[in-house]
Design a protein around this motif. Structure first.
Motif, PDB file in Angstrom:
ATOM      1  N   LEU A 652      42.890  46.785  39.079  1.00 21.07           N
ATOM      2  CA  LEU A 652      42.778  47.952  38.214  1.00 21.07           C
ATOM      3  C   LEU A 652      43.299  47.635  36.813  1.00 21.07           C
ATOM      4  CD1 LEU A 652      42.223  51.231  38.677  1.00 21.07           C
ATOM      5  CD2 LEU A 652      44.576  51.247  37.826  1.00 21.07           C
ATOM      6  N   LEU A 653      42.541  48.047  35.806  1.00 23.27           N
ATOM      7  CA  LEU A 653      42.935  47.930  34.414  1.00 23.27           C
ATOM      8  C   LEU A 653      42.915  49.325  33.777  1.00 23.27           C
ATOM      9  CD1 LEU A 653      40.743  44.817  33.579  1.00 23.27           C
ATOM     10  CD2 LEU A 653      43.204  44.812  34.004  1.00 23.27           C
ATOM     11  N   VAL A 654      43.578  49.466  32.650  1.00 27.17           N
ATOM     12  CA  VAL A 654      43.600  50.741  31.943  1.00 27.17           C
ATOM     13  C   VAL A 654      42.918  50.549  30.593  1.00 27.17           C
ATOM     14  CG1 VAL A 654      45.012  52.622  31.042  1.00 27.17           C
ATOM     15  CG2 VAL A 654      45.723  51.397  33.115  1.00 27.17           C
ATOM     16  N   MET A 655      41.932  51.407  30.309  1.00 26.42           N
ATOM     17  CA  MET A 655      41.133  51.270  29.093  1.00 26.42           C
ATOM     18  C   MET A 655      41.441  52.381  28.106  1.00 26.42           C
ATOM     19  SD  MET A 655      36.971  51.352  28.669  1.00 26.42           S
ATOM     20  CE  MET A 655      36.776  49.595  28.950  1.00 26.42           C
ATOM     21  N   VAL A 685      34.125  44.745  25.173  1.00 24.59           N
ATOM     22  CA  VAL A 685      35.372  45.217  25.769  1.00 24.59           C
ATOM     23  C   VAL A 685      36.428  44.149  25.513  1.00 24.59           C
ATOM     24  CG1 VAL A 685      34.710  44.341  28.064  1.00 24.59           C
ATOM     25  CG2 VAL A 685      36.534  46.044  27.855  1.00 24.59           C
ATOM     26  N   PHE A 686      37.528  44.574  24.867  1.00 26.90           N
ATOM     27  CA  PHE A 686      38.617  43.661  24.533  1.00 26.90           C
ATOM     28  C   PHE A 686      39.525  43.505  25.746  1.00 26.90           C
ATOM     29  CE2 PHE A 686      37.447  45.814  20.526  1.00 26.90           C
ATOM     30  CZ  PHE A 686      37.042  44.711  19.794  1.00 26.90           C
ATOM     31  N   ILE A 687      39.855  42.241  26.076  1.00 22.03           N
ATOM     32  CA  ILE A 687      40.626  41.965  27.285  1.00 22.03           C
ATOM     33  C   ILE A 687      41.656  40.886  27.009  1.00 22.03           C
ATOM     34  CG2 ILE A 687      38.953  40.239  28.121  1.00 22.03           C
ATOM     35  CD1 ILE A 687      39.540  41.272  30.987  1.00 22.03           C
ATOM     36  N   ASN A 688      42.795  40.991  27.659  1.00 20.12           N
ATOM     37  CA  ASN A 688      43.792  39.936  27.600  1.00 20.12           C
ATOM     38  C   ASN A 688      43.214  38.692  28.293  1.00 20.12           C
ATOM     39  OD1 ASN A 688      46.098  38.307  28.735  1.00 20.12           O
ATOM     40  ND2 ASN A 688      47.285  39.816  27.588  1.00 20.12           N
ATOM     41  N   PRO A 689      43.261  37.519  27.653  1.00 18.91           N
ATOM     42  CA  PRO A 689      42.663  36.320  28.267  1.00 18.91           C
ATOM     43  C   PRO A 689      43.209  36.013  29.658  1.00 18.91           C
ATOM     44  CG  PRO A 689      43.183  35.904  25.969  1.00 18.91           C
ATOM     45  CD  PRO A 689      43.783  37.241  26.306  1.00 18.91           C
ATOM     46  N   ALA A 690      44.492  36.270  29.881  1.00 12.92           N
ATOM     47  CA  ALA A 690      45.062  36.007  31.202  1.00 12.92           C
ATOM     48  C   ALA A 690      44.457  36.935  32.254  1.00 12.92           C
ATOM     49  CB  ALA A 690      46.580  36.166  31.155  1.00 12.92           C
ATOM     50  N   ASP A 691      44.223  38.201  31.895  1.00 13.86           N
ATOM     51  CA  ASP A 691      43.564  39.125  32.820  1.00 13.86           C
ATOM     52  C   ASP A 691      42.144  38.659  33.118  1.00 13.86           C
ATOM     53  OD1 ASP A 691      45.635  40.959  33.234  1.00 13.86           O
ATOM     54  OD2 ASP A 691      45.096  42.132  31.464  1.00 13.86           O
ATOM     55  N   ARG A 692      41.442  38.225  32.086  1.00 13.86           N
ATOM     56  CA  ARG A 692      40.064  37.765  32.296  1.00 13.86           C
ATOM     57  C   ARG A 692      40.025  36.597  33.265  1.00 13.86           C
ATOM     58  NH1 ARG A 692      38.052  33.555  30.654  1.00 13.86           N
ATOM     59  NH2 ARG A 692      39.406  33.252  28.836  1.00 13.86           N
ATOM     60  N   ALA A 693      40.911  35.621  33.046  1.00 19.39           N
ATOM     61  CA  ALA A 693      40.931  34.456  33.923  1.00 19.39           C
ATOM     62  C   ALA A 693      41.351  34.846  35.339  1.00 19.39           C
ATOM     63  CB  ALA A 693      41.878  33.410  33.346  1.00 19.39           C
ATOM     64  N   ARG A 694      42.350  35.706  35.438  1.00 23.95           N
ATOM     65  CA  ARG A 694      42.838  36.139  36.752  1.00 23.95           C
ATOM     66  C   ARG A 694      41.754  36.831  37.566  1.00 23.95           C
ATOM     67  NH1 ARG A 694      44.602  40.974  38.126  1.00 23.95           N
ATOM     68  NH2 ARG A 694      44.805  41.682  35.950  1.00 23.95           N
ATOM     69  N   ASP A 724      37.957  38.063  24.385  1.00 28.39           N
ATOM     70  CA  ASP A 724      39.377  37.771  24.495  1.00 28.39           C
ATOM     71  C   ASP A 724      40.104  38.335  23.284  1.00 28.39           C
ATOM     72  OD1 ASP A 724      38.865  36.447  26.823  1.00 28.39           O
ATOM     73  OD2 ASP A 724      39.398  34.453  26.086  1.00 28.39           O
ATOM     74  N   TYR A 725      41.249  39.005  23.556  1.00 26.99           N
ATOM     75  CA  TYR A 725      41.928  39.683  22.453  1.00 26.99           C
ATOM     76  C   TYR A 725      43.412  39.777  22.762  1.00 26.99           C
ATOM     77  CZ  TYR A 725      41.823  42.640  18.285  1.00 26.99           C
ATOM     78  OH  TYR A 725      41.967  43.118  17.005  1.00 26.99           O
ATOM     79  N   ASP A 726      44.205  39.881  21.726  1.00 34.48           N
ATOM     80  CA  ASP A 726      45.647  40.024  21.870  1.00 34.48           C
ATOM     81  C   ASP A 726      45.963  41.482  22.191  1.00 34.48           C
ATOM     82  OD1 ASP A 726      48.360  39.777  21.842  1.00 34.48           O
ATOM     83  OD2 ASP A 726      48.530  39.446  19.670  1.00 34.48           O
ATOM     84  N   ILE A 727      45.897  41.796  23.470  1.00 43.34           N
ATOM     85  CA  ILE A 727      46.140  43.144  23.958  1.00 43.34           C
ATOM     86  C   ILE A 727      47.053  43.014  25.175  1.00 43.34           C
ATOM     87  CG2 ILE A 727      44.073  43.145  25.453  1.00 43.34           C
ATOM     88  CD1 ILE A 727      43.688  46.113  24.784  1.00 43.34           C
ATOM     89  N   PRO A 728      47.979  43.948  25.417  1.00 46.06           N
ATOM     90  CA  PRO A 728      48.896  43.800  26.556  1.00 46.06           C
ATOM     91  C   PRO A 728      48.158  43.605  27.883  1.00 46.06           C
ATOM     92  CG  PRO A 728      49.654  45.543  25.109  1.00 46.06           C
ATOM     93  CD  PRO A 728      48.301  45.126  24.597  1.00 46.06           C
ATOM     94  N   ALA A 729      48.778  42.847  28.760  1.00 48.85           N
ATOM     95  CA  ALA A 729      48.203  42.602  30.084  1.00 48.85           C
ATOM     96  C   ALA A 729      47.938  43.921  30.791  1.00 48.85           C
ATOM     97  CB  ALA A 729      49.152  41.734  30.910  1.00 48.85           C
ATOM     98  N   GLY A 730      46.810  43.985  31.469  1.00 46.17           N
ATOM     99  CA  GLY A 730      46.440  45.179  32.214  1.00 46.17           C
ATOM    100  C   GLY A 730      45.721  46.224  31.396  1.00 46.17           C
ATOM    101  N   CYS A 731      45.537  45.953  30.094  1.00 49.46           N
ATOM    102  CA  CYS A 731      44.923  46.932  29.196  1.00 49.46           C
ATOM    103  C   CYS A 731      43.591  46.420  28.661  1.00 49.46           C
ATOM    104  CB  CYS A 731      45.847  47.243  28.025  1.00 49.46           C
ATOM    105  SG  CYS A 731      47.458  47.915  28.506  1.00 49.46           S
TER     106      CYS A 731
END
Length: 778
Positions: A652-655, A685-694, A724-731
């Protein structure tokens, strides 16, 4: 849903400061794109000037209603859109069915130009056809007068409507017999309007621009000035130059709060220099603001307790607390008892960052707190704003120079419309004064806000929708259900300057009524009329249009309201056309009904207008206790997001929905978001790179987004590019209106009813279009 324009853009880092030559280039681009005629270029030099017109864009105030050359990129886009030479004529509608136009993107609809004639929908041909103004008014009157219950009509108001049009509109609607006033405030700053009166007695700013010259610190919560209020950056630049601390509190590190080159300062433009704006970035996760602010308050109380123990100077303003507040001891006790572990977990902000924020706050003698929709569009936004006002009260930061509360409004008169009575929950005193002034009994029952209006349409309880400006069908949440609701109406009426989606999502009968823009000369009986607005710091000022109207068939919003009212109600009790012939007469009527508008015509004629000074600025508290009120709110640990996470875990992510730089509210001026490095694209959709990879996605992959809600309805937004964007994890972040279908109608703020567009629980999946292509290749 509409079919988007095929996107052939790219993503590339934007390394320049905000504004500067990039902004000036876009000024030229927009004037050329809109085919603004040479004679209308001079309009820009009269924007926000004492002898010119008020910008039709945002509600950021002007210093002395500016005596210097000042306009911003957003203002140019708004002016160019009105001054365009492109026209949407009856011939245009003869060539296009509503169904065909629905297939165009919102950007394409915007580019067709100015509406020129009143039009009525013909279901047999699926086309709009010309209609005489009086026939249009009679159609509206027939539908309204045949209703069994006046509450079967709902009346939407955009924040671009002037004070004069808004006052006449609310009078008309209340004489019809309803308080159904859904308006754009319901979708943006309603949490401010409902939260602040309880704690400080007024739901408006307690500061003026002059306070920015005196403040020691500015806390900017959930706001992106470079895109949404560019002229604000000049104030922040001046603060930064003299050493004031500026803290950006936002999940995103927006470019305008990093570095800014001011087009108003020649030296910066010539040398390529820029000013560092923010001294600190604090980045809560989405829906984490309440816990962060509670952590800030808790740290202030800890530091004060340490000061008491050591005999040092108190951190809280003891005199202010004793003389002006109620409930402090319970508030402080709740903060002391709050768990730091819960604060850090729920805010997403490390403890050391909260401590650093508190250090800035307690070292500042005078602090201004600003906020935008990053704060107001959550489930707990009312509590968050009340908590923020309480933390500001701890150090006496309300009601003294250089300090105070600053909700930054969006559209140019969204605040003024509320002051004029565009309010579904009017107070009894206002209704008493209105009834006495116009000799009628106003309806007393509370009416519908935006979400309630949509639900009432879906239930078949509302049959007539009239929109005074705006783009209701796209600005609202749960898009497919909103469209279904509008299409169930017997009549939809839209008053507008340019074509938009709402003119195509229509009832059985539909009218499209073209109106003057703010930049155009408004002649009534041969005399140019001025209109007034109220900006974000409660300054009321008058302005006059300068351009020739786009069509001789255009009528002002005020004249259109008068025409509807006269046709529906007659003129025995109110001579509607008499008021519309001279707007000073409307201002005289406003003076009789609304406190603070004494000698309205006289005072608004003065350069810069006048200030509607909130009582709290003078430390007069119009609350239940007669004091600035502290409230105790707990951190909510059972929210829709938390329940969804318990079900779906880390998937689950929060948008949050957000604007691109090339849009203003729902108006899409272009396809670039240059400060975020997005060009020619909107379905991203902007995503934290670590979330994308995970989650197992590749960079640049396309995904479908599904929101998670508890009503069993599946809501999708399809085919978005992962960036990929500098956004907090999970967001996640994505643009509206493309992602508005993901916001459930039922997902609203407690006590505000505002759609929770900044905290949507979602799941990502590989785009169905990609899967289909892979299967075909196999």
């Amino acid at each position: 849903m509409s079919i988007p324009t095929p996107e052939k853009g790219h993503v590339a880092p934007y390394t320049h400061p905000a504004a500067g030559w990039g902004a000036l280039k876009q000024v030229a681009v927009n004037l050329i794109k809109e085919k603004v005629a040479g004679g209308k270029y001079k309009t820009l030099f009269k924007q926000n000037q004492p002898d010119g017109f008020d910008c039709p864009g945002c509600a950021w105030p002007d210093r002395q209603h500016a005596s210097t050359f000042e306009f911003c990129e957003n203002g140019v886009k708004a002016v160019a859109a009105e001054a365009t030479s492109k026209r949407v004529t009856p011939a245009f509608f003869a060539e296009h069915t509503v169904t065909a136009l629905m297939a165009q993107s919102d950007f394409e609809l915007e580019q067709h130009g100015r509406l020129t004639h009143p039009m009525v929908y013909d279901a047999a041909t699926d086309k709009y056809q010309p209609v005489a103004w009086q026939d249009a008014f009679q159609l509206i009157a027939r539908h309204l007068n045949q209703l069994d219950d006046p509450n079967a009509a709902t009346f939407y108001t955009s924040g671009r409507a002037s004070n004069e049009a808004a006052f006449l509109f609310q009078l008309f609607v209340r004489m019809v017999g309803t308080n159904n006033f859904p308006d754009c405030s319901n979708m943006c700053h309603e949490a401010t309007s409902r939260g602040l009166p309880v704690t400080v007695g007024v739901g408006k700013a307690t500061v003026l621009l002059d306070d920015f010259q005196l403040t020691d610190a500015v806390l900017v919560f959930g706001q992106n000035p470079a895109t949404n209020h560019p002229r604000m950056l000049n104030e922040l630049r001046d603060c930064a130059k003299r050493g004031a601390a500026i803290v950006s509190i936002n999940p995103l590190k927006e470019r305008g709060l990093q570095r800014f080159t001011s087009p108003q300062h020649v030296s910066e433009m010539v040398t390529g220099q820029s000013t560092k704006i923010a001294t600190m970035f604090v980045r809560p996760k989405l829906a984490g603001d309440f816990a962060l602010i509670k952590g800030l308050g808790k740290r202030v109380i800890e530091l004060d307790d340490e000061a008491i123990a050591t005999g040092s100077k108190r951190v809280v303003d003891v005199d202010f607390l004793a003389e002006h507040t109620a409930g402090f001891e319970a508030f402080a006790a709740d903060l002391r008892a709050e768990s730091w572990a819960d604060i850090v977990a729920e805010s997403g902000v490390p403890r050391e960052d909260i401590d650093a924020l508190a250090d800035v706050y307690v070292k500042s003698e005078r602090t201004i707190a600003c906020w935008g929709m990053g704060i107001t569009q959550h489930k707990n936004s009312v509590s968050t704003i009340q908590l923020l006002s309480n933390v500001m009260m701890l150090r006496g930061n309300i009601g003294r120079p250089g300090a105070g509360l600053m909700p930054v409004r969006g559209h140019s008169n969204v605040q003024g419309d509320r002051t004029m009575g565009i309010e579904e929950q009017p107070d009894e005193a206002f209704l008493d004064r209105l009834g006495a002034a116009f000799d009628f009994e106003p309806p007393r029952a509370h009416g519908q806000d935006v979400v309630a209006a949509i639900n009432a349409m879906l239930a078949g309880k509302v049959k007539v929708f009239i929109g005074l400006g705006g783009n209701f069908s796209i600005a609202t949440p749960d898009t497919p259900r909103t469209w279904e609701a509008l299409r169930q109406c017997d009549l939809t009426v839209n008053i507008a300057t340019k074509l938009n989606r709402s003119h195509l999502v229509i009832g059985k009968d539909a009218l499209l009524l073209p109106t003057l823009g703010r930049t155009e000369i408004d002649l009534q009986n041969g005399v140019a009329q001025g209109v007034t607005v109220e900006d974000s710091v409660c300054m009321v000022h008058i302005s006059y249009g300068m351009n020739k109207p786009a069509s001789p068939e255009l009528r002002s919003e005020t004249a259109i309201v008068a025409g509807m009212a006269a046709a529906t109600l007659g003129s025995d009790k109110v001579d509607w056309h008499w008021y519309a012939q001279d707007y000073a007469r409307i201002r005289d009527a406003i003076e009789k009904v609304i406190p603070g508008f004494e000698r309205y015509n006289e005072r608004v004629a003065q350069p810069g207008g006048f200030h509607l000074t909130p009582a709290s600025r003078n430390r007069v508290w119009r609350t239940a206790s007669g004091k600035a009120q502290f409230l105790v709110h707990a951190i909510d640990k059972d929210t829709p997001i938390q329940r969804a996470r318990a079900r779906y875990g880390d998937d689950l992510l929060v948008m949050m929905t957000t604007r691109s730089h090339d849009q203003y509210n729902t108006t899409i001026y272009g396809l670039d978001d240059r400060y975020r490095g997005v060009f020619g694209l909107r379905r991203v959709v902007f995503i934290n790179p670590a979330d994308r990879a995970r989650l197992g996605f590749a960079e640049g992959e396309r995904v479908d987004i599904t929101s998670v809600w508890e009503d069993g309805v599946t809501r999708h937004a399809r085919d978005f590019l992962l960036v990929d964007y500098d956004i907090p994890a999970g967001c996640l972040g994505a643009y509206y209106p493309e992602t508005n279908p993901l916001v459930p109608l039922e997902s609203i703020g407690d006590r505000s009813g505002t759609p929770t567009s900044k905290s949507i629980p979602v799941l990502l999946a590989r785009a169905a279009s990609v899967q289909t292509s892979a299967q075909a290749a196999a």
